[in-house]
Structure formats: C-alpha cells, structure tokens
Motif scaffolding. Sequence first.
Motif, mmCIF file in Angstrom:
data_model
loop_
_atom_site.group_PDB
_atom_site.id
_atom_site.type_symbol
_atom_site.label_atom_id
_atom_site.label_comp_id
_atom_site.label_asym_id
_atom_site.label_seq_id
_atom_site.Cartn_x
_atom_site.Cartn_y
_atom_site.Cartn_z
ATOM 1 N N UNK A 38 0.926 -1.024 0.206
ATOM 2 C CA UNK A 38 0.380 0.114 0.300
ATOM 3 C C UNK A 38 1.012 1.327 -0.294
ATOM 4 N N UNK A 39 2.117 1.269 0.390
ATOM 5 C CA UNK A 39 2.568 2.335 0.878
ATOM 6 C C UNK A 39 3.372 2.861 -0.185
ATOM 7 N N UNK A 40 3.947 1.730 -1.572
ATOM 8 C CA UNK A 40 4.755 1.968 -2.559
ATOM 9 C C UNK A 40 4.016 1.713 -3.411
ATOM 10 N N UNK A 41 2.435 1.928 -3.098
ATOM 11 C CA UNK A 41 1.733 1.869 -4.228
ATOM 12 C C UNK A 41 1.789 3.518 -4.526
ATOM 13 N N UNK A 42 1.267 4.550 -3.084
ATOM 14 C CA UNK A 42 0.912 5.906 -2.831
ATOM 15 C C UNK A 42 2.328 6.086 -3.416
ATOM 16 N N UNK A 43 2.893 6.002 -2.956
ATOM 17 C CA UNK A 43 3.979 6.741 -3.579
ATOM 18 C C UNK A 43 4.922 6.875 -4.889
ATOM 19 N N UNK A 44 4.673 5.937 -5.909
ATOM 20 C CA UNK A 44 4.302 5.897 -7.278
ATOM 21 C C UNK A 44 2.798 6.750 -7.403
ATOM 22 N N UNK A 45 2.085 6.810 -6.846
ATOM 23 C CA UNK A 45 0.986 7.329 -7.062
ATOM 24 C C UNK A 45 1.185 9.030 -6.863
ATOM 25 N N UNK A 46 1.710 9.091 -5.563
ATOM 26 C CA UNK A 46 1.562 10.450 -6.170
ATOM 27 C C UNK A 46 3.186 11.155 -6.307
ATOM 28 N N UNK A 47 3.804 10.494 -7.360
ATOM 29 C CA UNK A 47 5.276 10.927 -8.226
ATOM 30 C C UNK A 47 5.238 10.936 -9.243
ATOM 31 N N UNK A 48 4.530 9.733 -10.053
ATOM 32 C CA UNK A 48 4.084 9.689 -11.334
ATOM 33 C C UNK A 48 3.893 10.455 -12.128
ATOM 34 N N UNK A 49 4.755 11.147 -12.822
ATOM 35 C CA UNK A 49 4.883 12.040 -13.494
ATOM 36 C C UNK A 49 4.000 12.223 -14.734
ATOM 37 N N UNK A 50 3.791 13.308 -15.259
ATOM 38 C CA UNK A 50 2.833 13.385 -16.333
ATOM 39 C C UNK A 50 2.809 12.824 -17.828
ATOM 40 N N UNK A 51 2.802 11.979 -18.338
ATOM 41 C CA UNK A 51 2.179 11.425 -19.725
ATOM 42 C C UNK A 51 2.955 10.118 -19.766
ATOM 43 N N UNK A 52 3.645 9.889 -18.140
ATOM 44 C CA UNK A 52 4.792 8.860 -18.201
ATOM 45 C C UNK A 52 3.635 7.443 -18.693
ATOM 46 N N UNK A 53 5.053 7.083 -18.967
ATOM 47 C CA UNK A 53 4.054 4.952 -20.019
ATOM 48 C C UNK A 53 4.323 3.878 -18.553
#
Length: 513
Positions: A339-354
């Motif tokens: 859950x915490x690693x998913x929150x990090x990815x969701x918070x920091x995912x850059x715009x237009x990433x793949x």
Amino acid sequence: MNGAESLVATLVESGVEVCFANPGTSELHLVAALDRVPGMRCVLCLFEGGATGAADAYARMTGKPAAVLLHLGPGLANGWANLHNARRAHAPVINVVGEHATYHMEFDAPLTSDIQSVAGGVSAHVETVATAAELGAAGARAVAAARSGMGQIATVIVHADAAWTDGGVKAPPVAPEPPAPVPEDRIDAAVAALEAGNAMILAGNLAVRKEALILAAAIAAKTGARIATIGRNPRLERGAGTARTERLPNPAGPQTKALKDIRNLILVGETDPVAFFGHPDRPSRTTSPECAILQLADIHDDALGALKALAGRVGATAADAPLEPHDPPALPEGKLTPDTVAAVVGALLPENAVVADESITVGRSMFAATRAAAPHDWIHLTGGAIGAGIPMATGAAVACPGRKVINLQADGSGMYTLQALWTQAREDLDVLTIVWSNRTYKILKDELANVGLPNPGPTALGMLDLGNPPLDWPSLARGMGVEGRRVDTVEAFIDAFRDFVEVKGPRLIEVAL
C-alpha cells in the motif's frame, strides 16, 4: 538487389521502422541488408525473449508493426513466451526467422527444427520463402496480416539462400483488413440488455483507448449500468481526465464476487471473463450462471464505432461520463508495504509516463493509488507469461522517446529477462525499473490453498523461495550498465524515485519488502 535487401526495403516501404534483433549465422545477410537499405532502426537484444517483448510493447504504444529478427527454430522458441503475450495483446509483430539454405535441409543439421509448428502457435500468418524473387512480396503480405484488425503476429521464415541470392524485388505495401463494422442487430441487443437492468459494460483492447472508454462510461452513466475493465489490457490510457471505471480483480475469487449480481454482461473488445486456472470444485467462468453475455464488439471489430452507435441509441454523450480528477495520494509514512509503495508511485508518477506493469502480487494496490494520478498509459502483462516487464519497458521507451517509462517489476519474473537492462543501457533509454524484492514467488504461495494444498512441506516451500542466496538487483543492474539503488524505507524510496525520475537514461530501484 538480393533477397535480404528486398525484404528490408519492402518492410520499410510498408511502414516498419524498428527491428529488435538477436540474429545468428542464417540471418547475417539480413543483418547486412540493414546497413545497405536505409530507414530501419535495429535494436540488439541479448536474449530472444527480450526482443519479442520489446517488439510487443513498441507495437502497442505506436500502433505500428515491429519486426523481430530471430535465429532458426530455437531462437523463435526462446522468444515464444513473450510472443504469446503479444498475441494476447493483439500487437502487430512480424517475426523474420532464418532457416537453413534449401539445399542444406536434407542433411538435418543440428539446428534444424520444425519452425512452422513453433510459429503456428502464436502467428495468424506463417509463410516460408525459398527464393529471392518471392521474399519482398512475402514481407508485404506479412505486414498486411500483422496490421489487420486490431493487430496480429505474422511470421516469415527465410531460407538463407533466398536471402543471399540476387533477384530480390521490393514489393509495394498490401492493404490490411481494417477493424470490422459491428452489425446493427448487436446494437439492438445491447440496447435491450441495458434496458433489462443489472448490466455491466466490460471494455477491453480497442475499447479502452481514451475516447472509446469515455463513451462506454457515458453509456453506463446514462443507463445505470456498471462499467469495468480487466487488468490485462494491451494499453490503457488512465489518470486525470480519463473515464472513471471499475477494475475487475484478476484472481478468480474476487472477480466472481464483483460479478455475482450482473445479469447482462455486454462485452466491448473483450472476451468472457474466466478464471486464470481451473481450481478444484470451482467453476471456470466468473460470471453468475444466470448472467446473459452479449458480444457487442469483438476484439478485431470497430469498438469505437460500435460505442458511438450505442451512445446515439441511448442518448449518451461524452459529457455524461464521470472523469477522474487530478487527485494523487499523499506521500505516505511508515513501513514499506504494497500500500505505501503504491501511494509513492501514485503521488510521484510524472505526467505522460508509460507504466509497464509486471508487479504480480505487490501491484494489487497500485491501480487504486494511481487512478487519479497525472495522465499516463498503462501496459499490462496480457497473456500471463512472466518475463515481460523489462522487455516491455524497453520497447515502450524505443516507441516513446521523450516520455518517462516506469517498469513496475516483480523480482522473480524480472530474472527471466534481465538482459533487457543491457539493451536499455546500450540505447540510452529513459526507463526507471522498480523491482519489488520480496524474494519469493508469492503468487504461487497464494495459489497453494486454491489448488487444495493448504499445508505444503519444506520442499514445496523451498521451490518458491528466492532468498537463498538473495538476489542483488543493484549489482545485477550495474553489471548491465544501469545505475541501481536498494531502499528499505518509505523515505528512501521517495528520495530514490524523485532522484531517478529527474534524470534521463536507465535507472533501477530495488525495493526491499
């Protein structure tokens, strides 16, 4: 012009721009032709599964056919698992497979095999070419087959003397079969199913592209139906500004629970939902026995056209669709957990990433945490054959220069094709690989009870353990020319993610869970 040059020239003329290659002796004239015929980028992969997985993702992200150059039957067999995933992704991929010279076949040399049978298991089109004069036209037919419908795999088997002999002819492109229009009676049936109630629209493949999925969500909102996808789509456009939909869980039990009240299931670009595996005393279908299943648009049909027609019939417009806001999760504190690693990815995912996702068990929290993140594309493991993640990220980065590619990677499956990290370094591809290091095949541990083995012994558990000796992913990455870092706290993961997203080129984070 020899046969090899005519084939490369025909592929280029037909819109093939990239060849992912792991060639051998029988293909050297094809390799040489890549120098003499301009227009084809060649990407070297150290293992055939890396080449086929990269071609799959490249084709998904561009919609253009990708070529793969493979050495005889064993080379094709080495790449077969990720061709299985590409077949399930309906990706336009063209395998060019070398074969012995025609006059050498009778001697049954050590690498002789039944290439046609190996190719047939994943290919919609297989053709063997024995003369230079036929090779260009065979290439044009293969591209047309690969581009037909949503996309397919085509294989051209090239005898070596057909490649090196003069007399090749560049062939003009052949028109593919476009996605088929949906008959009016299916639209009528879908309207009736929606009016009957307890309905769900299950969208997949071409129906989960942004415009199509917004229309599907609008139809659902207008008619009171549910709208869902399954987590194995070739390419899903999601994040802020995209359609808000359910995601059916992959495990059979939760999927069955999610579908238990549905009495009318409308498939748009999807197939019947079934369990990944047969389990003792459990049904294979995850829908209720009382559920009527309607195929509005098949995988190779014009899903967008069908949804436009259905929207017109029920009075829905794109404005009716609920859209995701831009509302990423807050950065978490505490222990490293799924859950915490998913929150990090969701918070920091850059715009237009793949996002190339082969998270397996750790990723089950990932979709919810990223649904309202910045807009991005998500490419799934479509066929369940593991070892796809690192190659998919490689192909996506070739396809999308200028976009950050994030590979969410399970440690066990990552070991199948970690050679693709070397290709990322060689090509200076902008990929951040995040390895979830739980040092076990956890998905198989979870399956033990499902298959009637709740109390496994030490030998069985030992076969699922990756901790003796422990894998050292940063060292493995450095050995391939990729900078790596290991983290074991949430704070360290946040710092590493931020650092590596800001720089271009391949990087790797091992997250110790």
